[in-house]
Design an enzyme around this catalytic site. Structure first.
Site, mmCIF file in Angstrom:
data_model
loop_
_atom_site.group_PDB
_atom_site.id
_atom_site.type_symbol
_atom_site.label_atom_id
_atom_site.label_comp_id
_atom_site.label_asym_id
_atom_site.label_seq_id
_atom_site.Cartn_x
_atom_site.Cartn_y
_atom_site.Cartn_z
ATOM 1 N N ASP A 80 10.659 126.507 -25.882
ATOM 2 C CA ASP A 80 11.012 127.190 -27.132
ATOM 3 C C ASP A 80 9.772 127.739 -27.825
ATOM 4 O O ASP A 80 8.641 127.264 -27.616
ATOM 5 C CB ASP A 80 11.788 126.259 -28.059
ATOM 6 C CG ASP A 80 10.999 125.009 -28.449
ATOM 7 O OD1 ASP A 80 10.336 124.431 -27.560
ATOM 8 O OD2 ASP A 80 11.041 124.620 -29.623
ATOM 9 N N GLU A 139 10.824 121.693 -29.475
ATOM 10 C CA GLU A 139 9.534 121.149 -29.880
ATOM 11 C C GLU A 139 9.052 121.820 -31.159
ATOM 12 O O GLU A 139 8.485 121.180 -32.036
ATOM 13 C CB GLU A 139 8.494 121.344 -28.776
ATOM 14 C CG GLU A 139 7.222 120.507 -28.969
ATOM 15 C CD GLU A 139 6.170 121.153 -29.854
ATOM 16 O OE1 GLU A 139 5.239 120.457 -30.288
ATOM 17 O OE2 GLU A 139 6.276 122.377 -30.133
#
Length: 403
Positions: A93, A158
């Protein structure tokens, strides 16, 4: 096939040129393929499927450990319980490109310019993922019967709340009794030259919110009001200037930062009835969540504030002491780049805080952090080649030469 590489400059390779040149095109291809997918947290944009397929071809057993909207992957090669175990960790991400950010190129259309790959996630951390995968592919091809096991822990959560990502993978592995010997996180750690700094731990993080009640009133009649903004000033000054603890060899002193202040008065001549402030502590092992929380609340009471608090203990501090992984990474960097690497715990927080729960040793090694979360985020192709070679050499030292 390589139309996008037209005009790619000849890049300098100071060390191991034969090894590094052979990584170049596979890394560029994979990094570009990942950047093209707008995987804004918690979306993974199809990145994990690409990486899982590559790992499966390399002989890995792949297992999705998804939770909610988050895509998580646990992959391993060799017996899942064989030792030593080396695990690479990373996230697919990225943060949003920003509505008003001044990008020179489309953020999800990777562009090669002046020896750099430009695009969102290039350095944080799709470039590292590409280097890890390509290094591992080369390693298992050269050493198909290596000792121990190699693992990959990948998540799409994250950059956001980081609750359903690596933490969930670790919780799942803990239930199986899984223990990891060596974990390498690909977060960007480089200051000026690849390998000049690695992270061996992180500070703890505490988020707090304080709501201070006052009494609304006309600014012309200060004796009839209680201004919560003024009332908070002593507390803010005390928290911002206090020496919370002494720095240690690897940890700076605990620090306080006020990050948001909000009040509503409704007019220029009316003081607010209440004030809300959001703050963060980054703290060292010489302090603790309980001590900081107790101190702040006691000071608020001492200064006569009518205050309520909300607390979030985001992360506890941790450090990887000197051991096989730390010594190996330092040795490889010294051999390949002639650098004495700096050991640090600086920066923000990372998924290392979760991995440390089941990993004996955790370090972070990645490319430059100078453009992360910025417009025109970029990573040097030469740096990725060298990073790939470092990952390859670390695998050799841990799984071949130590046998």
């Amino acid at each position: 096939m390589f139309k996008s590489f037209k005009g790619l400059p000849d890049l300098p390779y100071a060390v191991a040129p034969i090894e590094q040149v052979k990584y170049q095109r596979p890394i560029i291809e994979l990094a570009q393929e990942l950047i093209r997918r707008p995987s804004i947290t918690p979306s993974d944009g199809g990145c994990t499927a690409i990486l899982a397929n590559r790992l499966a071809v390399a002989g890995f057993t792949t297992e999705y450990v998804n939770k909610g909207a988050v895509t998580n992957l646990w992959a391993y090669r060799g017996d899942d319980n064989s030792q030593p175990s080396v695990v690479f960790s990373g996230h697919t991400d990225v943060v949003p490109p920003g509505q008003n950010a001044k990008w020179e190129t489309a953020p999800f259309m990777p562009t090669i310019k002046d020896g750099f790959i430009i695009g969102r996630g290039a350095s944080d951390m799709k470039g590292s993922l590409a280097a890890m995968i390509v290094a591992t592919e080369h390693f298992v091809k050269k050493y198909p019967k290596h000792q121990g096991s190699i693992g990959f822990m990948l998540t799409s959560d994250e950059e956001g709340e980081a609750i359903d990502g690596t933490r969930h993978i670790v919780d799942s592995l803990k239930q199986r009794g899984k223990v990891i010997d060596y974990a390498i996180v690909g977060e960007p750690t480089t200051d000026k030259q690849l390998g000049d700094a690695i992270r061996i731990g992180r500070r703890g993080s505490i988020n707090g919110k304080i709501r201070i009640q006052g009494k609304q009133g006309h600014v012309g009649y200060p004796e009839q009001l209680s201004n919560p903004i003024h009332n908070s000033s002593k507390l803010v000054h005390k928290l911002a200037t206090k020496r919370w603890d002494m720095p240690s060899r690897y940890f700076p002193s605990t620090s306080f930062q006020l990050v948001k202040v909000h009040s509503e008065s409704g007019a220029m001549n009316v003081t607010p009835a209440s004030l809300e402030m959001v703050f963060n502590f980054r703290y060292s092992p010489r302090n603790s969540f309980d001590k900081i929380q107790s101190y702040v609340e006691k000071k608020a009471k001492k200064y006569g504030l009518e205050a309520t608090f909300e607390w979030e203990h985001e992360a506890a501090p941790y450090i990887t002491r000197r051991g096989k992984l730390r010594k190996t990474v330092q040795k490889v960097i010294q051999q390949e780049s002639q650098l004495k690497t700096k050991l640090t715990t600086g920066g923000g927080i990372s998924d290392g805080r979760y991995i440390k729960q089941i990993a004996t040793q955790v370090i972070e090694l990645g490319p430059s952090n100078k453009t992360i979360h910025q417009a025109n985020e970029r990573v040097s192709i030469s740096e990725l080649n060298k990073l790939c070679h470092l990952y390859f050499r670390i695998l050799e030292e841990l799984l071949i030469k130590s046998s």
